[in-house]
Design an enzyme around this catalytic site. Structure first.
Site, mmCIF file in Angstrom:
data_model
loop_
_atom_site.group_PDB
_atom_site.id
_atom_site.type_symbol
_atom_site.label_atom_id
_atom_site.label_comp_id
_atom_site.label_asym_id
_atom_site.label_seq_id
_atom_site.Cartn_x
_atom_site.Cartn_y
_atom_site.Cartn_z
ATOM 1 N N HIS A 55 0.862 -1.196 0.000
ATOM 2 C CA HIS A 55 0.000 0.000 0.000
ATOM 3 C C HIS A 55 0.895 1.242 0.000
ATOM 4 C CE1 HIS A 55 -2.879 3.042 1.243
ATOM 5 N NE2 HIS A 55 -3.820 2.198 0.832
ATOM 6 N N GLU A 90 -3.858 1.568 -7.446
ATOM 7 C CA GLU A 90 -4.269 2.742 -6.678
ATOM 8 C C GLU A 90 -3.336 3.905 -6.999
ATOM 9 O OE1 GLU A 90 -6.455 1.661 -2.839
ATOM 10 O OE2 GLU A 90 -4.349 1.495 -2.392
HETATM 11 C C1 PEP Z 1 -6.802 3.334 0.150
HETATM 12 O O1 PEP Z 1 -6.146 3.955 0.967
HETATM 13 O O2 PEP Z 1 -6.477 2.173 -0.156
HETATM 14 C C2 PEP Z 1 -7.974 3.984 -0.439
HETATM 15 C C3 PEP Z 1 -8.447 3.500 -1.555
HETATM 16 O O3 PEP Z 1 -8.481 5.056 0.223
HETATM 17 P P1 PEP Z 1 -9.735 5.963 -0.220
HETATM 18 O O4 PEP Z 1 -10.837 5.046 -0.661
HETATM 19 O O5 PEP Z 1 -10.088 6.709 1.031
HETATM 20 O O6 PEP Z 1 -9.269 6.839 -1.319
#
Ligand code: PEP
Length: 251
Positions: A97, A171
């Site tokens: 992450h 992400e």
């Molecule tokens: C995350 O931190 O993995 C994430 C997706 O956060 P958010 O949904 O708050 O953007």
């Protein structure tokens, strides 16, 4: 393939708050988990793992950790092994992450080792990848993703036991917790590339999921993008109504 909904509670819910949440919404979660078209995974912080696993034992809800040690066993104060996670009932574990990459200085080599540990103990890795805003602006996304995936895909390909599944969570750092979601055409390109990259390097089955500012207003559109098999949800997973609204969207 089932759609995967992963709730990353980060350090937002304490032990008591995690237990209370599980207890209050147990029946609702049972119902949500009943659909065979989806898999829900809740990732609380370490102390609540075992407790949540007990609460959800008779349901289809799975519990996951937010990180793991790259080591198997030994004098590593403060770390938790993959074996411990498996014994505590974790079916999944997030690795790589952006917040562990940043605050715990987790490198691609650490992530490779963590992945191997998880595979050894039959815990499905949820491997996070994603570029920074600067990388995005300089159009270096594919280069960064290739670098982040190389070792870990090799580790999966080399793993000599039968592993059922792995998960890649894309992400983009500039979408996490910002309220900004990438253009859908951009996500289409990324996920088509990720799909090809994963099939090129391994024969193992995998899910590709998206994370970054997902909420009930954008979940449906994102889930309808080719090769997106689920969502990693931070902020919107902390409240049952917003989390269930995402899960209940039409896809
Ligand atoms: C995350 O931190 O993995 C994430 C997706 O956060 P958010 O949904 O708050 O953007």
């Amino acid at each position: 393939m089932k759609k995967l909904f992963v709730a990353n509670w980060k350090m937002q819910k304490t032990f008591d708050a995690s237990r209370a949440f599980a207890c209050t919404y147990l029946e609702n979660f049972k119902l949500l988990g009943q659909s065979e078209h989806r898999q829900i995974v809740l990732c609380p912080s370490f102390p609540a793992l075992s407790n949540l696993n007990q609460s959800f034992k008779e349901t289809n809800i799975k519990v996951g950790a937010q990180t793991v040690s790259r080591h198997n066993k030994g004098a590593y104060t403060g770390q938790v092994s993959a074996q411990s996670l498996a014994e505590a009932g974790c079916a999944y574990c997030i690795i790589g992450h952006s917040e562990t990459r940043k605050y715990q200085h987790e490198s691609n080599i650490d992530i490779e080792h963590k992945c191997k540990e998880l595979l050894k103990h039959n815990v499905t890795p949820i491997i996070c990848v994603g570029e920074s805003r600067k990388n995005f602006e300089q159009q270096q996304t594919f280069e960064i993703l290739e670098e982040q995936l190389a070792l870990v895909l090799q580790a999966i390909a080399d793993h000599n036991h039968d592993i059922e599944h792995f998960v890649i969570a894309y992400e983009p750092l500039w979408a996490i917790g910002t309220g900004v979601v990438p253009e859908y055409t951009y996500l289409e390109q990324i996920f088509t590339w990720l799909y090809k990259e994963c099939t090129k390097h391994t024969q193992t089955s995998f899910s590709l999921i998206y994370g970054g500012s997902v909420d009930a207003t954008n979940a449906q559109d994102i889930l309808n993008i080719a090769h997106i098999n689920g969502l990693l949800i931070g902020g919107a997973s902390l409240d049952f109504d917003s989390f269930s609204a995402i899960i209940n969207t039409d896809y």
